[in-house]
Scaffold this motif. Sequence first.
Motif, PDB file in Angstrom:
ATOM      1  N   THR A  24       1.028  -1.440   0.114  1.00  0.00           N
ATOM      2  CA  THR A  24       0.142   0.021   0.129  1.00  0.00           C
ATOM      3  C   THR A  24       0.813   1.205   0.049  1.00  0.00           C
ATOM      4  N   GLY A  25       2.057   1.025   0.517  1.00  0.00           N
ATOM      5  CA  GLY A  25       3.170   2.364   0.689  1.00  0.00           C
ATOM      6  C   GLY A  25       3.241   2.767  -0.818  1.00  0.00           C
ATOM      7  N   LYS A  26       3.391   1.644  -1.562  1.00  0.00           N
ATOM      8  CA  LYS A  26       3.849   1.984  -3.133  1.00  0.00           C
ATOM      9  C   LYS A  26       2.521   2.463  -3.785  1.00  0.00           C
ATOM     10  N   GLY A  27       1.348   2.496  -3.076  1.00  0.00           N
ATOM     11  CA  GLY A  27       0.234   2.883  -3.940  1.00  0.00           C
ATOM     12  C   GLY A  27      -0.389   1.947  -4.749  1.00  0.00           C
ATOM     13  N   LEU A  28      -0.297   0.639  -4.600  1.00  0.00           N
ATOM     14  CA  LEU A  28      -0.490  -0.196  -5.190  1.00  0.00           C
ATOM     15  C   LEU A  28      -1.914  -0.948  -4.659  1.00  0.00           C
ATOM     16  N   VAL A  29      -2.819  -1.490  -5.442  1.00  0.00           N
ATOM     17  CA  VAL A  29      -4.130  -1.721  -5.044  1.00  0.00           C
ATOM     18  C   VAL A  29      -3.814  -3.552  -4.690  1.00  0.00           C
ATOM     19  N   PRO A  30      -3.940  -3.926  -3.291  1.00  0.00           N
ATOM     20  CA  PRO A  30      -3.353  -5.359  -2.830  1.00  0.00           C
ATOM     21  C   PRO A  30      -4.160  -6.442  -3.610  1.00  0.00           C
ATOM     22  N   GLU A  31      -5.459  -6.124  -4.276  1.00  0.00           N
ATOM     23  CA  GLU A  31      -6.164  -7.246  -5.101  1.00  0.00           C
ATOM     24  C   GLU A  31      -5.687  -7.405  -6.515  1.00  0.00           C
TER      25      GLU A  31
ATOM     26  N   SER B  53       6.939   2.953 -11.822  1.00  0.00           N
ATOM     27  CA  SER B  53       6.654   4.690 -12.274  1.00  0.00           C
ATOM     28  C   SER B  53       5.508   4.505 -13.212  1.00  0.00           C
ATOM     29  N   ALA B  54       4.574   3.222 -13.384  1.00  0.00           N
ATOM     30  CA  ALA B  54       3.605   3.387 -14.299  1.00  0.00           C
ATOM     31  C   ALA B  54       2.327   3.821 -13.324  1.00  0.00           C
TER      32      ALA B  54
END
Lengths: 67, 263
Positions: A24-31, B53-54
């Motif tokens: 989540t710290g990387k701004g990614l959606v876990p799902e 970066s994407a």
Amino acid sequence: MNIRINGENVVLSQGTINLQELVTGKGLVPERVVMEVNLEIIPREKWATVYVREHDQIEIISFVGGG
Amino acid sequence: MEVEDILKIGDVEINNRLFVGTGKYSGNRMMQDVLVAADADVTTVALRRVDSSAPVESILDYIPPKCRVMVNTSGARNADEAIRIARLAKASGAGNWIKVEVVADSKYLLPDNLETLKATETLVKEGFVVFPYMSPDLSVARRLADCGAAAVMPLGSPIGSNRGLRTKELVEILIHEIKAPIIVDAGLGKPSDACICMEMGCAAVLVNTAIAVSGNPVEIARAFRMAVQAGRRAYLSGLPEESIRASASSPLTGFLRDDHKSA
């Protein structure tokens, strides 16, 4: 803490961080991602309880277009 | 009345025999428009390391809900890598349909049939529904089918080459000899190529590059869909036999002349 994420050396400033926080710290959606730590797939439901350790090799994988 | 013609893979019923890949589009929105225009029931995506970066948006969010995702193992150079990718795909929640693609040759991207077979054997045992992409070889196709592959996917010509069904003679043999569905994957460049595959009796075709790099991907997706339908319908109708000699379509009697002795 020195780890590798997707083949690149990364220095983490946090003392302790679990996989959930890392993603989540990387701004990614876990799902929408999958994680491997030291070649072992870690199921999403365990991310909050698995902590990153020194020299871990982490892969964060997601889907891309392909034929 | 429409002829009911469903491709069954396990318990899954597939109406549309045009499978559409998701690579090489100008954007996710275009890819989505193509899947809708093709009315695709099955699509395929690949797995790669996250690009920090994407943009964070996921291609999965653009795939219509009715479209089943078959994750492919592209990037795998041997069976172990393909198996690893398949397990990652399952862990991601993308289901258990996997297109095994093992390529060790970067010039022609031709599949390694032996590694493909090894990966297929292992993944079938692990409960995957496996669609192996392969070079059309009868012995390998037999082994793939025998070990439980859901279908066998011979290439038409090298991936992305748009050269059409160059492997026609060999694919024809697979259609006759293999009980598992034969799905031509790779190289189909025109709707007529897809139509020929279906007329021959292929169960389905998978098309990506020809649609994605065309002048109007949405329009050609529709054309491919029509071609697949036409070819399938022709196959089910029973194609007439070819002959060297002519056979008149009009009656050979009642000509408007006096000397109507038969020739």
